[in-house]
Enzyme design. Structure first.
Site, mmCIF file in Angstrom:
data_model
loop_
_atom_site.group_PDB
_atom_site.id
_atom_site.type_symbol
_atom_site.label_atom_id
_atom_site.label_comp_id
_atom_site.label_asym_id
_atom_site.label_seq_id
_atom_site.Cartn_x
_atom_site.Cartn_y
_atom_site.Cartn_z
ATOM 1 C CD GLN A 5 -2.625 -1.250 2.642
ATOM 2 O OE1 GLN A 5 -2.034 -1.814 3.370
ATOM 3 N NE2 GLN A 5 -3.857 -0.791 2.395
ATOM 4 C CD GLN A 15 -1.745 -3.268 -2.061
ATOM 5 O OE1 GLN A 15 -0.672 -3.739 -2.281
ATOM 6 N NE2 GLN A 15 -2.868 -3.645 -1.007
ATOM 7 C CG ASP A 16 -4.227 0.882 -1.026
ATOM 8 O OD1 ASP A 16 -4.985 0.121 -2.032
ATOM 9 O OD2 ASP A 16 -4.072 0.292 0.047
ATOM 10 C CG ASP A 68 -7.902 -3.141 -3.483
ATOM 11 O OD1 ASP A 68 -8.371 -3.580 -4.413
ATOM 12 O OD2 ASP A 68 -7.399 -3.680 -2.378
ATOM 13 N NE ARG A 115 -9.062 -6.123 -3.272
ATOM 14 C CZ ARG A 115 -8.244 -6.908 -2.661
ATOM 15 N NH1 ARG A 115 -8.453 -8.241 -2.256
ATOM 16 N NH2 ARG A 115 -7.246 -6.161 -1.970
ATOM 17 C CD1 TRP A 128 -11.354 -2.766 2.726
ATOM 18 C CD2 TRP A 128 -11.829 -0.702 2.193
ATOM 19 N NE1 TRP A 128 -10.435 -2.064 3.546
ATOM 20 C CE2 TRP A 128 -10.912 -0.657 3.452
ATOM 21 C CE3 TRP A 128 -12.111 0.693 1.670
ATOM 22 C CZ2 TRP A 128 -10.280 0.282 3.950
ATOM 23 C CZ3 TRP A 128 -11.523 1.775 2.466
ATOM 24 C CH2 TRP A 128 -10.708 1.480 3.377
#
Length: 517
Positions: free
Chosen positions: A313, A335-336, A357, A421, A423
């Site tokens: 992240q 990521q993120d 994500d 997806r 969370w």
């Protein structure tokens, strides 16, 4: 804690008895106990209401009256709990815990800021505003809790922080206000799609200039932000900071008191704010650029996090500015990448890069006419991870009239990218009128590993009128919470005008937008 709530609510309830509200469009009335028993969490509601001395004589109150008391009760609860969190400092034993505890103080104060806007009678607000502010207050408390999970606290600090369950009081307020919110939506005139042009005049006159070569007022964005409030007498007016071309390796923060800040770069390929932190303590701590002040606008600038594909992240932008807008902006990471954490937000003609994500959070956010790139990774690709926790939250991610394609670093072949997806349990994401290239996995949506059974029933994932090779839906997931929509009237609620009430505030940002479907 009881004393603080009793004293402040004594005055409030006396006011309601003497000056009852009459503007509720709903005729339902009852005493405090009856109203509490209509909420999702009646026990904490009844506990606090029965500690009001006048509770026995407060009868036949309307929904609005009860909501006013409930909102003040929630505010007092958060204020009292903040004092308790402060008292935990001696128990903070290491750097990770200190980071989580420090973030917790920030997020409790931000929750108080949200609730203060609601209980302040001079604040002009709609039921939609109140619902999103309540959602934001709750999300702030949960973000505090998540921070302790991030640093894997195993001692007794974490349970103590959440012991009073103020989120249940806030959730009750959301449930009560939701009826007014839904009524407001029903009474809103059905509009037609309108296109609003950009208003470049908002961006043309700079109050300060940032230039690395010393030709401006400041050499860093951080310095310009820190000087912004002392440079103006009225934070309700826009304050424009022009950022000349260059790569700015810094970690700017737009604090909650820095309202209506406008950052204008010289193009997303020319003006770049860069950082390389990944999550070593809390998630928020790794963000390159953080925005907490309401009314933030950014144009022609890129926010990036270069921590790398294997760093986990690593946020490029953390935004929880209410009624914020991003125009011609780049968001680069893995990521993120982009955390739209809460409140109403709008993104137009942006470029968003990531792997896992990489558009996530619990804001009510619309991304419009933007390009979303799936970058290279060996750990799977998931575009969205929306964090709606309750049915009454007014939040979700709407991707409207965008393009989803493979990034330049993604090897050709295969369809590795999922649209999203879940969370959280009520994760809500709508993809509509968007070009989906072959990079999109035929299944479309991915389960959240480790989630409790049944989340595929409580989510709301929808697709409407998408095009491109990745838009075929014959192999999509068969979840109860997945919806293939064919009737435009079924997605009108997710238009800019309806979902984020965009016609009331986006014109003031200078950012172009399409109001309807």
């Amino acid at each position: 804690m009881k004393t603080q709530i009793t004293l402040s609510l004594t005055v409030l309830v006396t006011f309601l008895i003497v000056f009852p509200h009459v503007h509720s469009s709903l005729n339902t009335t009852g005493d405090l106990s009856w109203w509490c028993n209509q909420t999702p969490n009646p026990n904490p509601c009844n506990y606090h209401m029965t500690h009001i001395p006048e509770s026995a004589i407060v009868t036949n109150i309307s929904r609005n009256q009860f909501l006013t008391i409930a909102e003040k009760t929630a505010l007092d609860g958060v204020v009292s709990e903040l004092e308790y969190v402060k008292s935990l400092e001696p128990r903070v034993l290491n750097n990770g815990e200190r980071a989580a505890w420090s973030d917790c103080l920030l997020y409790y104060n931000l929750a108080i800021n949200s609730l203060n806007k609601i209980v302040n009678v001079s604040t002009k607000s709609t039921a939609s505003d109140i619902q999103i502010w309540l959602s934001g207050a709750s999300t702030n408390i949960f973000t505090c809790q998540d921070g302790f999970s991030d640093v894997k606290v195993t001692n007794n600090i974490y349970p103590l922080v959440i012991s009073n369950n103020v989120t249940e009081l806030i959730t009750n307020c959301m449930a009560v206000n939701k009826v007014l919110f839904d009524e407001e939506k029903r009474n809103k005139p059905k509009g037609v799609r309108k296109s609003f042009a950009a208003n470049d005049s908002i961006f043309e006159t700079a109050n300060s200039v940032v230039a690395q070569d010393g030709s401006g007022d400041y050499t860093t964005i951080t310095a310009a932000l820190e000087a912004s409030n002392s440079s103006r007498s009225d934070v309700s007016q826009k304050y424009v900071i022009q950022v000349k071309q260059g790569t700015y390796a810094e970690y700017p923060v737009v604090t909650v008191d820095m309202k209506n800040i406008v950052i204008v770069g010289e193009g997303m390929d020319n003006t770049i704010v860069t950082g390389n932190k990944n999550i070593t303590t809390t998630l928020a701590d790794c963000a390159t650029f953080k925005v907490y002040g309401d009314g933030f606008i950014a144009k022609d600038i890129t926010f990036e996090n270069t921590a790398g594909m294997d760093a986990g992240q690593a946020i490029a932008l953390l935004s929880q500015s209410d009624k914020s807008a991003y125009y011609h902006c780049g968001f680069r990471g893995h990521q993120d990448t982009l955390l739209a954490n809460m409140y109403k937000q709008f993104f137009r003609e942006c470029e968003i890069y990531g792997t896992i994500d990489y558009i996530f959070g619990n804001a009510a956010v619309v991304v419009q006419q933007s390009t979303i790139y799936a970058s290279d990774t060996d750990r799977g690709l998931v575009i969205t991870a929306q964090g709606r926790k309750t049915l009454d939250d007014a939040t979700g991610i709407v991707i409207h009239n965008c393009t989803v394609v493979a990034g330049p670093d993604l090897p050709q072949g295969g369809s590795p990218a999922y649209l999203g997806r879940p969370w959280k349990d009520y994760s809500t994401t709508i993809i509509m009128q968007t070009f989906l290239d072959s990079v999109v996995n035929p299944a479309g949506w991915l389960e959240w590993e480790g989630a409790e059974p049944g989340r595929d029933s409580t989510v709301y994932y929808a697709e409407f009128n998408n095009t491109g090779p990745g838009s075929a839906t014959d192999q999509r997931v068969k979840w109860p919470g997945y919806h293939l929509i064919t009737d435009p009237s079924d997605v009108e609620q997710y238009s800019v005008s309806n979902f984020i009430d965009g016609e009331s505030w986006i014109p003031n940002t200078g950012v172009p937008f399409d109001s309807g479907i």
